[in-house]
Design a protein around this motif. Structure first.
Motif, PDB file in Angstrom:
ATOM      1  N   PRO A 185       0.466  10.268  -9.893  1.00 51.24           N
ATOM      2  CA  PRO A 185       0.008   9.552  -9.571  1.00 51.24           C
ATOM      3  C   PRO A 185       0.965   8.568  -9.816  1.00 51.24           C
ATOM      4  O   PRO A 185       1.820   8.373 -10.535  1.00 51.24           O
ATOM      5  CB  PRO A 185      -1.125   9.259 -10.410  1.00 51.24           C
ATOM      6  CG  PRO A 185      -1.859   9.926 -10.289  1.00 51.24           C
ATOM      7  CD  PRO A 185      -0.447  10.907 -10.099  1.00 51.24           C
ATOM      8  N   GLN A 242      -5.044   7.475  -3.174  1.00 52.73           N
ATOM      9  CA  GLN A 242      -4.442   6.306  -4.679  1.00 52.73           C
ATOM     10  C   GLN A 242      -2.577   6.293  -4.360  1.00 52.73           C
ATOM     11  O   GLN A 242      -2.226   7.339  -4.102  1.00 52.73           O
ATOM     12  CB  GLN A 242      -4.362   6.445  -6.393  1.00 52.73           C
ATOM     13  CG  GLN A 242      -4.295   7.777  -6.429  1.00 52.73           C
ATOM     14  CD  GLN A 242      -4.800   8.348  -8.005  1.00 52.73           C
ATOM     15  OE1 GLN A 242      -4.676   8.099  -8.708  1.00 52.73           O
ATOM     16  NE2 GLN A 242      -4.107   9.753  -8.295  1.00 52.73           N
ATOM     17  N   GLU A 279       0.812   5.165   0.025  1.00 53.13           N
ATOM     18  CA  GLU A 279      -0.386   4.412  -0.573  1.00 53.13           C
ATOM     19  C   GLU A 279      -1.878   4.695   0.903  1.00 53.13           C
ATOM     20  O   GLU A 279      -0.988   4.971   1.683  1.00 53.13           O
ATOM     21  CB  GLU A 279      -0.305   2.810  -0.390  1.00 53.13           C
ATOM     22  CG  GLU A 279      -0.254   2.169  -1.862  1.00 53.13           C
ATOM     23  CD  GLU A 279       0.417   1.029  -1.896  1.00 53.13           C
ATOM     24  OE1 GLU A 279       1.178   0.519  -2.681  1.00 53.13           O
ATOM     25  OE2 GLU A 279       0.257   0.419  -1.092  1.00 53.13           O
TER      26      GLU A 279
END
Length: 218
Positions: A160, A179, A206
């Motif tokens: 992430p 995410q 994204e």
């Protein structure tokens, strides 16, 4: 005719000691024996409602308590002092140890920051397949030694995106992620503990907008 009997004079014992044997206080040179007796009687008439000096009362209390209780009180006081000194020493030792580790970490950070260009050169050479033979042994030895000093690599494809550790260079959207995700690492970042030496330069993907996921009407 009987002779008159001679009367024997009474024996008078005068206390001429300079220190009172009871109060242990020095006597005045001009004090008469009668005054000494009067003072002696007034100071030691315990239980008759007459005043008793504080020193005498403390001495009487100590004698009544006994040497064992007095030693026990002194032992308790000494133990409390020792515990207080030990607590202060433990706090001082922890503070010194914490400061020593902080100084060491700062020194390691300063040294490793100067070696980042060397690691970047090794990464570029590895991408071109030039890290082989003796150069590969030197590169592996250097990286292992720096890792032993606490140097960690920042930035891995698929992790992430975290703006605290990553720097986004390119940006795109895709339906394959849920995410913001680091899809490509353009340049590795490095850290020592919580000290960030350099953020990782990454390409970020994204999730696509909700409207773009809906099918177009016929």
């Amino acid at each position: 005719m009987s002779r008159p009997q001679r009367r024997t004079p009474p024996v008078v014992i005068r206390d001429n000691r300079r220190i009172d044997p009871v109060t242990l206080q020095p006597r005045r040179p001009d004090q008469t024996p009668a005054e000494r007796e009067t003072k002696h009687g007034s100071e030691h008439a315990v239980g008759k409602g007459e005043p008793v000096p504080v020193e005498h009362a403390r001495a009487e209390a100590i004698r009544a308590a006994g040497p064992a209780d007095e030693l026990e009180a002194q032992l308790a006081e000494s133990t409390a002092d020792l515990q207080r000194v030990k607590a202060e020493y433990d706090n001082y030792r922890k503070r010194v140890q914490r400061d020593r580790l902080a100084i060491r970490e700062v020194a390691v950070v300063n040294v490793l920051s100067g070696l980042l260009p060397v690691l970047d050169a090794i990464d570029r050479a590895r991408e071109h397949g030039e890290v082989t033979g003796g150069l590969k042994a030197v590169a592996d030895l250097l990286e292992n030694h720096l890792a032993g000093l606490g140097l960690e690599t920042v930035g891995t494809p698929g992790e992430p995106f975290d703006p605290a550790w990553h720097e986004a260079v390119t940006h795109e959207r895709s339906n394959t992620v849920e995410q913001p995700t680091c899809t490509t690492v353009l340049r590795h970042g490095y850290r020592v503990g919580q000290h960030l030496l350099r953020p990782a330069e990454v390409s970020v993907t994204e999730p696509a907008d909700q409207d773009s996921r809906r099918p177009n009407p016929a």
